[in-house]
Design an enzyme around this catalytic site. Structure first.
Site, PDB file in Angstrom:
ATOM      1  N   PRO A   2       0.782   0.515   2.784  1.00 55.11           N
ATOM      2  CA  PRO A   2      -0.218   1.054   1.841  1.00 55.11           C
ATOM      3  C   PRO A   2      -0.152   0.324   0.504  1.00 55.11           C
ATOM      4  O   PRO A   2       0.923   0.098  -0.032  1.00 55.11           O
ATOM      5  CB  PRO A   2       0.207   2.514   1.661  1.00 55.11           C
ATOM      6  N   GLU A   3      -1.302  -0.078   0.000  1.00 55.64           N
ATOM      7  CA  GLU A   3      -1.386  -0.737  -1.308  1.00 55.64           C
ATOM      8  C   GLU A   3      -2.096   0.217  -2.272  1.00 55.64           C
ATOM      9  O   GLU A   3      -2.320   1.378  -1.938  1.00 55.64           O
ATOM     10  CB  GLU A   3      -2.131  -2.069  -1.162  1.00 55.64           C
TER      11      GLU A   3
END
Ligand code: ZN
Length: 300
Positions: A2-3
């Site tokens: 996840p960014e």
């Protein structure tokens, strides 16, 4: 992994459901999650406190609790947060119990996610000052700021973008997308970018993150929203994971190469490779010029 857009999507989903509620119980099922703190220590600090706000900085989710107690979560590779799932998830490492009976699980098959505490505003500021650079969706992220930052780095621009101490929250997906939008090759040294290129890159980062947010994140690995739904940005990538497919601008096949130790996707017509420094070029020219002589000598 996840960014920024994925973590922000989680925050937007959870915030209205947890803010104002009391975190009654924090059950740490895997002590590695909060090392070096003991699970009982973390539970004692947070239990019984109201959630004043759920914030985000870079890829961290910050639980702001009463009396300036902050719990910082990092999802790392495979972490997801699931609110009131039909049954407890298989790889649960932490359970949050709220007033009113709501349950939130941190599910994390590869167990790299972490939970850390900061007591007081100064401790929180120190925590992030040591770890994160400019927030790319804040007004501080100007092209002048980015230009000044790039002057300090000889690293390839892809590695520069992945360094959380430079720009917070950008990972492999959004770095590829931003570089493609800006027409910059991932191996180009950060320091060598022109002002015009840096301005295009700044806009590319912002546009890529905004596109990711609008699609509620990319689900290429384990990423899920807290209600178990997937994001859809993976269907809208301009360049990332599109190896062999035609470039959306010039139709040349997208190439995959390694930059900053990561698989990187690039159109080498729209994002020209940096020219090698002159000394290297001269050495290469000398070498190729000397080859025929050597083969002639060998055949005689
Ligand atoms: Zn192209």
């Amino acid at each position: 992994m996840p960014e920024l857009p994925e973590v922000e999507t989680i925050r937007r989903h959870l915030a209205p459901r947890v803010e104002g509620h009391v975190l009654e119980e924090l059950e740490v099922l895997d002590p590695r999650w909060c090392e070096p703190l003991a699970p009982a220590e973390v539970a004692a600090a947070v239990e019984g406190r109201r959630v004043e706000a759920l914030e985000r900085r870079g890829k961290y989710l910050i639980w702001e609790l009463e009396d300036e107690v902050h719990l910082m979560l990092h999802l790392r590779m495979t972490g997801t947060l699931l609110l009131d799932p039909p049954e407890p998830p298989r790889y649960r490492r932490v359970r949050f119990g709220f007033d009113g009976g709501h349950e939130l699980f941190f599910d994390d098959p590869r167990r790299f996610g972490t939970g850390e505490l900061a007591l007081g505003g100064d401790a929180l500021d120190d925590f992030f000052a040591a770890r994160l650079g400019v927030e790319p969706l804040s007004p501080d992220f100007t092209s002048a700021h980015l230009y000044a930052l790039t002057r300090t780095s000889r690293a390839p621009i892809k590695a520069f973008l992945l360094d959380q101490r430079k720009v917070a929250g950008v990972g492999n997906i959004y770095a590829d997308e931003a570089l493609f939008r800006a027409g910059i090759h991932p191996l180009r040294p950060a320091q060598r970018l022109t002002r015009k290129q840096v301005a295009a890159l700044r806009d590319g980062v912002v546009a890529s993150l905004a596109a990711g947010l609008a699609a509620k994140g990319a689900s290429i690995d384990d990423f899920r929203h807290p209600d178990g739904v997937q994001g859809s940005f993976q269907d809208r990538f301009l360049i990332h994971l599109r190896e062999g497919e035609p470039c959306l601008v010039c139709e040349r096949p997208v190439r995959k190469l390694r930059a900053a130790g990561r698989g990187s996707y690039v159109c080498e017509r729209c994002q020209p490779r940096p020219r090698r420094p002159r000394r290297v070029q001269a050495a290469a020219a000398r070498r190729s010029a000397s080859k025929p002589e050597r083969s002639a000598a060998a055949s005689s």
